[in-house]
Scaffold this motif. Structure first.
Motif, PDB file in Angstrom:
ATOM      1  N   UNK A  40      30.419  34.211  13.125  1.00  0.00           N
ATOM      2  CA  UNK A  40      29.976  33.954  11.752  1.00  0.00           C
ATOM      3  C   UNK A  40      28.928  34.960  11.299  1.00  0.00           C
ATOM      4  N   UNK A  41      28.058  35.387  12.225  1.00  0.00           N
ATOM      5  CA  UNK A  41      26.958  36.275  11.839  1.00  0.00           C
ATOM      6  C   UNK A  41      27.095  37.689  12.391  1.00  0.00           C
ATOM      7  N   UNK A  42      27.928  37.872  13.413  1.00  0.00           N
ATOM      8  CA  UNK A  42      28.122  39.198  13.956  1.00  0.00           C
ATOM      9  C   UNK A  42      26.889  39.721  14.671  1.00  0.00           C
ATOM     10  N   UNK A  43      26.988  40.928  15.186  1.00  0.00           N
ATOM     11  CA  UNK A  43      25.896  41.501  15.966  1.00  0.00           C
ATOM     12  C   UNK A  43      24.734  41.960  15.100  1.00  0.00           C
ATOM     13  N   UNK A  44      24.976  42.119  13.782  1.00  0.00           N
ATOM     14  CA  UNK A  44      23.879  42.567  12.914  1.00  0.00           C
ATOM     15  C   UNK A  44      23.079  41.411  12.344  1.00  0.00           C
ATOM     16  N   UNK A  45      23.507  40.174  12.651  1.00  0.00           N
ATOM     17  CA  UNK A  45      22.742  39.011  12.223  1.00  0.00           C
ATOM     18  C   UNK A  45      22.799  38.742  10.738  1.00  0.00           C
ATOM     19  N   UNK A  46      23.885  39.118  10.063  1.00  0.00           N
ATOM     20  CA  UNK A  46      24.042  38.878   8.629  1.00  0.00           C
ATOM     21  C   UNK A  46      25.281  38.019   8.420  1.00  0.00           C
ATOM     22  N   UNK A  47      25.197  37.033   7.539  1.00  0.00           N
ATOM     23  CA  UNK A  47      26.257  36.062   7.326  1.00  0.00           C
ATOM     24  C   UNK A  47      27.533  36.712   6.811  1.00  0.00           C
ATOM     25  N   UNK A  50      15.413  34.694   2.435  1.00  0.00           N
ATOM     26  CA  UNK A  50      16.390  35.634   2.993  1.00  0.00           C
ATOM     27  C   UNK A  50      17.629  34.877   3.459  1.00  0.00           C
ATOM     28  N   UNK A  51      18.400  34.286   2.559  1.00  0.00           N
ATOM     29  CA  UNK A  51      19.565  33.487   2.976  1.00  0.00           C
ATOM     30  C   UNK A  51      20.594  34.336   3.711  1.00  0.00           C
ATOM     31  N   UNK A  52      21.200  33.705   4.721  1.00  0.00           N
ATOM     32  CA  UNK A  52      22.270  34.376   5.456  1.00  0.00           C
ATOM     33  C   UNK A  52      21.801  35.418   6.445  1.00  0.00           C
ATOM     34  N   UNK A  53      20.486  35.429   6.788  1.00  0.00           N
ATOM     35  CA  UNK A  53      19.955  36.437   7.712  1.00  0.00           C
ATOM     36  C   UNK A  53      19.128  35.767   8.805  1.00  0.00           C
ATOM     37  N   UNK A  54      19.773  35.235   9.856  1.00  0.00           N
ATOM     38  CA  UNK A  54      19.014  34.548  10.913  1.00  0.00           C
ATOM     39  C   UNK A  54      18.059  35.456  11.678  1.00  0.00           C
ATOM     40  N   UNK A  55      18.402  36.721  11.867  1.00  0.00           N
ATOM     41  CA  UNK A  55      17.503  37.627  12.580  1.00  0.00           C
ATOM     42  C   UNK A  55      16.251  37.888  11.747  1.00  0.00           C
ATOM     43  N   UNK A  56      16.436  38.056  10.438  1.00  0.00           N
ATOM     44  CA  UNK A  56      15.275  38.197   9.558  1.00  0.00           C
ATOM     45  C   UNK A  56      14.403  36.947   9.623  1.00  0.00           C
ATOM     46  N   UNK A  57      15.064  35.791   9.754  1.00  0.00           N
ATOM     47  CA  UNK A  57      14.349  34.525   9.889  1.00  0.00           C
ATOM     48  C   UNK A  57      13.468  34.529  11.132  1.00  0.00           C
ATOM     49  N   UNK A  58      14.005  35.056  12.224  1.00  0.00           N
ATOM     50  CA  UNK A  58      13.246  35.141  13.475  1.00  0.00           C
ATOM     51  C   UNK A  58      11.987  35.986  13.296  1.00  0.00           C
ATOM     52  N   UNK A  59      12.128  37.114  12.654  1.00  0.00           N
ATOM     53  CA  UNK A  59      10.987  38.014  12.513  1.00  0.00           C
ATOM     54  C   UNK A  59       9.975  37.486  11.508  1.00  0.00           C
ATOM     55  N   UNK A  60      10.432  36.795  10.483  1.00  0.00           N
ATOM     56  CA  UNK A  60       9.484  36.146   9.578  1.00  0.00           C
ATOM     57  C   UNK A  60       8.639  35.144  10.356  1.00  0.00           C
ATOM     58  N   UNK A  61       9.292  34.351  11.215  1.00  0.00           N
ATOM     59  CA  UNK A  61       8.569  33.377  12.028  1.00  0.00           C
ATOM     60  C   UNK A  61       7.605  34.061  12.981  1.00  0.00           C
ATOM     61  N   UNK A  62       7.998  35.229  13.489  1.00  0.00           N
ATOM     62  CA  UNK A  62       7.130  35.948  14.419  1.00  0.00           C
ATOM     63  C   UNK A  62       5.813  36.323  13.752  1.00  0.00           C
ATOM     64  N   UNK A  63       5.867  36.769  12.494  1.00  0.00           N
ATOM     65  CA  UNK A  63       4.647  37.192  11.814  1.00  0.00           C
ATOM     66  C   UNK A  63       3.939  36.049  11.078  1.00  0.00           C
ATOM     67  N   UNK A  64       4.398  34.837  11.317  1.00  0.00           N
ATOM     68  CA  UNK A  64       3.710  33.685  10.722  1.00  0.00           C
ATOM     69  C   UNK A  64       3.379  32.667  11.809  1.00  0.00           C
ATOM     70  N   UNK A  65       4.402  32.032  12.372  1.00  0.00           N
ATOM     71  CA  UNK A  65       4.153  31.043  13.423  1.00  0.00           C
ATOM     72  C   UNK A  65       3.498  31.661  14.653  1.00  0.00           C
ATOM     73  N   UNK A  66       4.003  32.807  15.104  1.00  0.00           N
ATOM     74  CA  UNK A  66       3.456  33.420  16.313  1.00  0.00           C
ATOM     75  C   UNK A  66       2.019  33.873  16.105  1.00  0.00           C
ATOM     76  N   UNK A  67       1.682  34.259  14.872  1.00  0.00           N
ATOM     77  CA  UNK A  67       0.297  34.599  14.566  1.00  0.00           C
ATOM     78  C   UNK A  67      -0.594  33.369  14.733  1.00  0.00           C
TER      79      UNK A  67
END
Length: 776
Positions: A380-387, A530-547
């Motif tokens: 569904x998302x492929x290797x590039x992480x886009x829907x 950023x709908x349809x972008x799970x990898x972008x979702x991960x990095x957004x969380x990294x610079x918010x939750x992980x902080x």
């Protein structure tokens, strides 16, 4: 609900109930606002001879005056020896941290274990390396300065603290590395070294910069205790202060360490049934399949995602830990309410078939197709992480287990309640803390440890601001050049969200020793942006939750530095170096484990040794929130989940209004009911091993209710040290076993099967695997 505030204070003898520190008992604060320390003779034997009249420790002020020693010998902190020891042991601590990320229960690396190892090596260094006296009066006397640089004499407390904090900062973990694990496991993307280095550096330094700016609010006040750091602080002072008087403390520490080190190999490797002893499961071997399935869901807890673990007892310290001996009773009592709700709600969701729960396992953080098979997200998302919209139509929407949906909803409840509770109940203290730090008002802060630190130069605010700038630039480079699919403007939003949540989470952690899971919120926002972008979702969380997570750990270390009188500028360099070391080691260990245990980590259940639950949860949240419009909108199956954020705001408001009218109800302070903690613990059994809960409650009752209230001298002198000793012994053994037999190095060597280590089924026999019957 009994709370520590509701407990009666035992009568005190006037000459005993003085504001004295713990171990030396020869100094007390002169409570004038001039910050001076007044010497006063006092007989520790007399003090300890009246244990029944000792002050019961209940508040942060009690900790500052009664538990932690005020002593400061002015010894050097930043030395060649402390840096070398910290750097070497940082590698061990960071490796342990990353190993536990892939365990069925995620536990933190015990700083007591690290400080013990450093203490042993540091003393050996001081004893066996050449000393300046060796060349005095000889033709090599000119080398005396070099020898002093390498071996500056006895290994003292501040060197010990600096080395340990370098190691423990690294052992705190670079949570951003978990995102790289998700990409390796689910998207077949091996993140480039440059991306990994810059992204991790950006996250850690932004968190460190926030901590520095927020110090007056989150570190300096007495009530910001960071309770889980107390075992570490008390062990530091027991090992270095008044060693003659502390002989019993040190001896107890080594005995506890040795006993737990020898014992831990039994439940962890030889006899894993001890990790999860369930009378209900053991007695159900001849029951019907339907009954055994129910018993597994309700009482099972020995394997990852097996069941709720109700009335299941664990005798494996690696899954228990000293925090039950350190966290205040108020926190633990609120957690018990959360546990009770968790048992009831998850069972009700599953057996009522809410969200089609019976189509899946009761507990799992994976995502599924509607028929119960694991969702094919790669298609569904492929290797590039886009829907891929076409693939989504073909495979359909992913589904979560009912327990996972509840977990996400409860986390959002907790975040909303966190903001409301801190604002309504603790805002006055926050304002006072900020006012007291103004240059002309520092004397208003009456914490003795803060006052004692005024002799040292402060790390200026612009040092920390410079870190924020560097972190921003590094992160921007990653967004533009790296494999993130996160737009630059979304990166800025993520930092802003993290900066907003950080003070709320840190204040709760500092006061109560527990935090709130914010990861779900940090997936929800980018799902909309950023709908349809799970990898972008991960990095957004990294610079918010992980902080947020990084900031909490670093703030706790700053408090340790304040308690042990390490100069602020030294603390700055210590934490910065530890962050950099930890990021490198975390990444290397993650790659090793993911490559060697790939199939187990992708399995929805895992084993009792390895589990991908943390990585699975990160991925499933990223995927589902990237489909926010389809899953979480008013027409989606999980619309209640995002509403939890708003719903969570209202119960604390009602509670606050009640507290104004009835401050105490049936002997319990209304404000001692902390709803964000309750909501957070109400979802804690939604994944992983759950057998530790009943035993943890028992430990908390013995330590924080019985010992603290009725044996306060023993509690003050030995409670935290014993907990730290147990942590150290267990985690040393687990580190050895992980590489020797559990397969972290690539080769697994399982212990021979027997009744206490069954070859098939769950280790607690909740599935009726027939092994016990075969023995009859």
């Amino acid at each position: 609900m009994a709370t520590e505030d509701a407990l009666p204070t035992l009568p005190q003898r006037p000459e005993v109930a003085r504001e004295l520190t713990d171990h030396s008992l020869d100094e007390k604060l002169d409570e004038k606002h001039d910050g001076s320390i007044k010497k006063e003779a006092f007989d520790p034997e007399t003090f300890d001879s009246v244990p029944d009249r000792e002050r019961v420790v209940t508040t942060g002020r009690d900790v500052s005056h009664y538990v932690v020693d005020l002593r400061d010998d002015g010894d050097p902190a930043l030395t060649f020896r402390s840096l070398v020891l910290g750097t070497v042991i940082a590698g061990l601590g960071a490796a342990l941290c990353q190993i536990y990320i892939f365990k069925p229960v995620t536990v933190s690396v015990s700083s007591v274990f690290l400080l013990l190892l450093i203490y042993s090596i540091g003393n050996a260094w001081a004893a066996f390396l050449p000393k300046r006296s060796l060349v005095k009066g000889t033709r090599f006397e000119r080398l005396g300065g070099v020898i002093d640089f390498i071996n500056p004499g006895p290994f003292r407390i501040k060197e010990h603290v600096v080395a340990t904090l370098v190691a423990s900062t690294a052992a705190g973990g670079a949570t951003s590395v978990n995102n790289f694990a998700v990409q390796r496991l689910y998207y077949d993307t091996n993140v480039g070294a440059l991306t990994a280095i810059f992204a991790t550096f950006s996250t850690l330094c932004f968190g460190m910069g926030l901590v520095g700016i927020l110090r007056p609010l989150t570190v300096y006040p007495s009530e910001m205790v960071y309770w889980q750091s107390l075992p570490q602080v008390t062990v530091f002072q027991a090992l270095h202060f008044n060693q003659h008087d502390n002989t019993k403390r040190v001896r107890l520490f080594w005995i506890g360490f040795a006993v737990m080190f020898a014992y831990e190999v039994i439940p962890a490797y030889i006899f894993p049934l001890l990790n999860s002893v369930s009378i209900f499961c053991l007695s159900s071997q001849h029951a019907s399949t339907a009954t055994r399935n129910i018993f597994t869901n309700i009482f099972g807890g020995g394997n990852a995602n097996e069941g709720l673990g109700l009335l299941n007892f664990s005798f494996d310290w690696q899954y228990l830990g000293s925090h039950y001996m350190a966290l205040p009773l108020t926190q633990q009592a609120n957690a018990w309410i959360g546990y009770a709700l968790c048992y009831i709600i998850i069972a009700a969701i599953y057996y009522s078939n809410a969200w089609d729960s019976k189509n899946y396992k009761m507990l799992s953080t994976s995502i599924f197709n509607s028929n119960g098979t694991v969702y094919n997200q790669a298609a569904v998302f492929g290797s590039n992480g886009v829907l891929n919209e076409t693939a989504l139509e073909e495979f359909g929407l992913p589904a979560m287990t009912g327990s996972n949906a509840w977990s996400n909803f409860a986390q959002n409840l907790g975040i909303g309640a966190l903001i409301a509770h801190v604002t309504l109940f603790w805002s006055g203290d926050m304002v006072d803390a900020i006012r007291s730090f103004r240059a002309d008002n520092k004397k208003q802060n009456d914490d003795p440890h803060f006052i004692a630190m005024q002799k040292y130069k402060e790390a200026p605010w612009y040092w920390y601001f410079a870190l924020l700038v560097l972190a921003f630039v590094a992160g921007l480079i990653v967004c533009i050049k790296g494999e993130t699919s996160l737009p630059w403007w979304s990166f800025i939003v993520s930092l802003a969200v993290g900066a907003f949540i950080t003070p709320f989470s840190t204040i709760l952690y500092g006061r109560m020793g527990t935090g709130i899971a914010t990861n779900n919120l940090m997936k929800m926002i980018p799902g909309a942006l950023n709908p349809g972008k799970p990898v972008a979702n991960l990095y957004f969380s990294m610079w918010s939750h992980d902080v947020v997570a990084t900031s909490i750990g670093l703030a706790a270390d700053l408090k340790t530095g304040q308690y042990t009188k390490v100069p602020p500028r030294v603390m700055f360099l210590t934490q910065l170096w530890g962050c950099i070391l930890g990021a490198i080691v975390n990444y290397v260990v993650m790659v090793s484990i993911v490559d060697s245990q790939r199939e187990v980590l992708l399995d929805a259940s895992g084993t009792n040794v390895w589990s991908g639950q943390t990585i699975q949860s990160l991925n499933s949240q990223a995927v589902t929130w990237s489909l926010a419009h389809q899953l979480y909108s008013h027409s989606g199956p999980y619309v209640i989940v995002p509403l939890g954020l708003a719903i969570g705001l209202f119960p604390p408001i009602v509670q606050w209004l009640l507290s104004k009218r009835w401050p105490v109800i049936k002997g319990v302070k209304v404000e001692s009911v902390i709803l964000p903690i309750i909501f957070n613990y109400a979802q804690t059994m939604s994944k992983g091993i759950t057998s530790y809960v009943s035993t943890g409650i028992c430990i908390g009752l013995v330590s924080q209710l019985w010992l603290r209230q009725y044996h306060p001298v023993w509690y003050r002198k030995y409670n935290f040290i014993l907990g730290g000793a147990f942590d150290g012994g267990a985690q040393v053994m687990i580190f050895i076993l992980s590489f020797a037999v559990f397969g972290a190095s690539g080769t697994e060597r399982p212990f021979p099967t027997w009744a206490g280590n069954p070859a098939q089924g769950n280790i607690d026999y909740c599935n009726g695997n027939g092994v016990l019957s075969a023995k009859k």
